[in-house]
Design a protein around this motif. Structure first.
Motif, PDB file in Angstrom:
ATOM      1  N   LEU A  58       0.848  -1.189   0.000  1.00 43.21           N
ATOM      2  CA  LEU A  58       0.000   0.000   0.000  1.00 43.21           C
ATOM      3  C   LEU A  58       0.886   1.243   0.000  1.00 43.21           C
ATOM      4  O   LEU A  58       1.754   1.390   0.863  1.00 43.21           O
ATOM      5  N   VAL A  59       0.693   2.117  -0.980  1.00 34.36           N
ATOM      6  CA  VAL A  59       1.535   3.311  -1.134  1.00 34.36           C
ATOM      7  C   VAL A  59       0.640   4.522  -1.376  1.00 34.36           C
ATOM      8  O   VAL A  59      -0.314   4.466  -2.158  1.00 34.36           O
ATOM      9  N   ASP A  64       6.238  12.259  -7.456  1.00 32.29           N
ATOM     10  CA  ASP A  64       7.386  11.398  -7.156  1.00 32.29           C
ATOM     11  C   ASP A  64       7.657  11.258  -5.663  1.00 32.29           C
ATOM     12  O   ASP A  64       8.606  10.568  -5.265  1.00 32.29           O
ATOM     13  N   SER A  65       6.855  11.897  -4.827  1.00 38.90           N
ATOM     14  CA  SER A  65       7.082  11.847  -3.386  1.00 38.90           C
ATOM     15  C   SER A  65       6.170  10.813  -2.740  1.00 38.90           C
ATOM     16  O   SER A  65       4.951  10.852  -2.941  1.00 38.90           O
ATOM     17  N   VAL A  66       6.752   9.918  -1.944  1.00 37.14           N
ATOM     18  CA  VAL A  66       5.986   8.895  -1.234  1.00 37.14           C
ATOM     19  C   VAL A  66       5.733   9.384   0.185  1.00 37.14           C
ATOM     20  O   VAL A  66       6.663   9.681   0.933  1.00 37.14           O
ATOM     21  N   PHE A  67       4.450   9.485   0.583  1.00 38.31           N
ATOM     22  CA  PHE A  67       4.083   9.950   1.908  1.00 38.31           C
ATOM     23  C   PHE A  67       3.795   8.795   2.863  1.00 38.31           C
ATOM     24  O   PHE A  67       3.844   8.964   4.066  1.00 38.31           O
ATOM     25  N   TYR A  68       3.464   7.644   2.304  1.00 36.37           N
ATOM     26  CA  TYR A  68       3.198   6.480   3.144  1.00 36.37           C
ATOM     27  C   TYR A  68       3.427   5.234   2.304  1.00 36.37           C
ATOM     28  O   TYR A  68       3.055   5.185   1.128  1.00 36.37           O
ATOM     29  N   GLY A 100      -3.940  17.363   0.656  1.00 33.48           N
ATOM     30  CA  GLY A 100      -3.353  17.285  -0.683  1.00 33.48           C
ATOM     31  C   GLY A 100      -4.096  16.284  -1.544  1.00 33.48           C
ATOM     32  O   GLY A 100      -5.079  15.655  -1.122  1.00 33.48           O
ATOM     33  N   ILE A 101      -3.637  16.129  -2.763  1.00 34.69           N
ATOM     34  CA  ILE A 101      -4.188  15.166  -3.720  1.00 34.69           C
ATOM     35  C   ILE A 101      -3.184  14.023  -3.852  1.00 34.69           C
ATOM     36  O   ILE A 101      -2.016  14.253  -4.163  1.00 34.69           O
TER      37      ILE A 101
END
Length: 498
Positions: A58-59, A64-68, A100-101
């Motif tokens: 789960l991402v 290009d930024s991964v928040f989780y 955010g989106i």
């Protein structure tokens, strides 16, 4: 949604909700994954019982930024026999996300067949909460709720342990529509005064409320107010509906509202509006097989929910339900003259079935048929079976003079002027032009090709919004005879629209 692997097929439902902690000014997300046990492989354990394991990735990312990101193994309950797989198992994840989106990406792999490729799905999610204004969380349907005992679990919220209802389909055996949502910062709107919460069911097509299917409660204002409710839907007939929740002040003025769509299948309930369909235009169609074709042909112009409902109806018998769906579909588009709208569309269906059908492929399932049904007859058609164009180098592709390897100055002059340098042979194609589409700009073009010279055409390229737009389509049409980035005569036809 269905997840498919290479050698096996896994069926699972995925959903999500967003919530907010006002005291911490922190939004967060919950995801819900429900896996059908009979669609995954159960492996016998040393103790003799059987268990399935699903690898979950789960991402949550912004560009290009991964928040989780989390990768883990989801284990099923154990069973003593492979005859005991008539159940599903649920996984809930909870994590913080700033406003955010996001793109939420989920990948699943059945670990009984680890060599298969993971099945993936991606959803766009908007997270937007503000401590300065009253707001509502997601409206989350619930399968069940019981009072929390002790410290609770990840399913605990608002004094209840809640099992989410992941699907938007309610079969007849489900008799209660349970729901949960949260109200934030309402005191900034009403002060310390109480307010009313209302929940009701409305028909999706008309917005009219269903009598006797609503609940109202009085709440005191607070930074966070949890709202749990339940509506009896035993007597709700089959159809498309919205669950609507509203917040109202003491003067009965609507402050906020939110709705979620669902479909009810309840063939045992013959409501008056359902039985009356025999007197409408939809009641004229009593051949259920033909009616299935008509429902299937609505696909190009249907909403996503209507497509899902139509697929479910076609799978099973039920003449009155299908008549009701056909009537509601066209009433939603023209309440004053639904039959006239339907008959205009039926003319398209009849034309498509007669002119575009192919062995074992009805016309409504071809690309010709889909475009014709969705947009109507084209304003211009160009049909070419053996088109030969000139290979013009100079006008469409820039070549330096010193790289041309030409035999005379005249040859160089001809090439730079766009003189023919041989021929380009094209596969059969049709060019359709629409002078004006309702939802797009003027002069939209669709180019279909017969890739295998079999008489079966597929859509190769279009400049219409939301349609296939393939880079290098003309090189495919002429079997790579054109240089890269060159525009041949068919490309010019496409750009002109004729």
């Amino acid at each position: 949604m269905t997840f498919s692997g290479v050698q096996a097929q896994m069926q699972a439902l995925f959903g999500y909700s967003t919530f907010y902690l006002p005291t911490e000014d922190r939004p967060y997300m919950e995801t819900y994954l429900q896996v059908d046990a009979w669609t995954v492989g159960f492996v016998q354990q040393p103790s003799g019982v059987y268990k399935a394991t699903v690898e979950v990735t789960l991402v949550a990312r912004q560009q290009d930024s991964v928040f989780y990101a989390k990768k883990y193994e989801l284990n099923s309950p154990t069973v003593g026999s492979l005859d005991e797989l008539d159940f599903s198992f649920l996984d809930v994840q909870r994590f913080s996300l700033p406003n955010g989106i996001y793109s939420i990406e989920l990948s699943l792999r059945d670990m009984s067949a680890p060599e298969t490729r993971p099945a993936t799905v991606s959803e766009k999610v908007v997270v937007n909460y503000d401590r300065r204004h009253p707001m509502l969380s997601s409206l989350q349907p619930m399968a069940d709720a019981t009072p929390t005992v002790g410290q609770g679990t990840i399913l605990s919220r608002g004094g209840y342990d809640m099992e989410p209802y992941v699907s938007d389909f309610y079969p007849e055996q489900v008799e209660q529509l349970n729901f949960y949502y949260e109200v934030y910062n309402i005191e900034q709107e009403v002060g310390r005064k109480p307010f009313l919460t209302m929940a009701y069911i409305e028909r999706a097509e008309t917005g009219s409320r269903i009598d006797d299917m609503q609940v109202v409660s009085r709440k005191n204002s607070a930074p966070l107010v949890p709202v749990y409710g339940s509506i009896d839907i035993k007597e709700l007939p089959s159809g498309n509906y919205n669950l609507v929740v509203e917040l109202r002040n003491r003067d009965n003025q609507t402050l906020m509202y939110k709705k979620v769509a669902f479909y009810r299948s309840n063939p045992g309930v013959k409501a008056k509006e359902l039985s009356d369909f025999a007197t409408t235009f939809a009641g004229k169609y009593t051949d259920e097989e033909q009616l299935n074709i008509y429902l299937d042909a609505l696909y190009p112009i249907a909403s996503e929910l209507e497509k899902e409902v139509s697929r479910e109806l076609i799978k099973r018998p039920g003449l009155e339900e299908k008549q009701a769906f056909l009537y509601r579909f066209w009433t939603a588009r023209d309440a004053m003259a639904p039959e006239a709208e339907w008959l205009r569309y039926k003319e398209r269906i009849d034309y498509v079935q007669e002119h575009f059908s192919y062995p074992r492929t009805p016309g409504i399932h071809t690309d010709f048929g889909r475009v014709y049904l969705q947009y109507g007859p084209p304003d211009f058609v160009r049909d070419e079976k053996n088109f030969v164009g000139a290979n013009k180098i100079g006008s469409n592709q820039i070549q330096p003079y010193n790289n041309m390897q030409l035999g005379s100055d005249q040859n160089a002059t001809d090439a730079l002027a766009g003189t023919s340098q041989g021929h380009v042979y094209y596969l059969p194609y049709q060019l359709w032009r629409y002078n004006k589409l309702d939802t797009d700009d003027p002069n939209r073009v669709f180019l279909f090709w017969d890739e295998h010279r079999s008489g079966y055409y597929t859509l190769l390229n279009s400049n219409a919004r939301g349609e296939v737009q393939e880079f290098g389509w003309e090189r495919r049409l002429c079997r790579q005879q054109l240089p890269d980035n060159a525009i041949g005569e068919v490309g010019e036809q496409f750009n002109r629209g004729y």
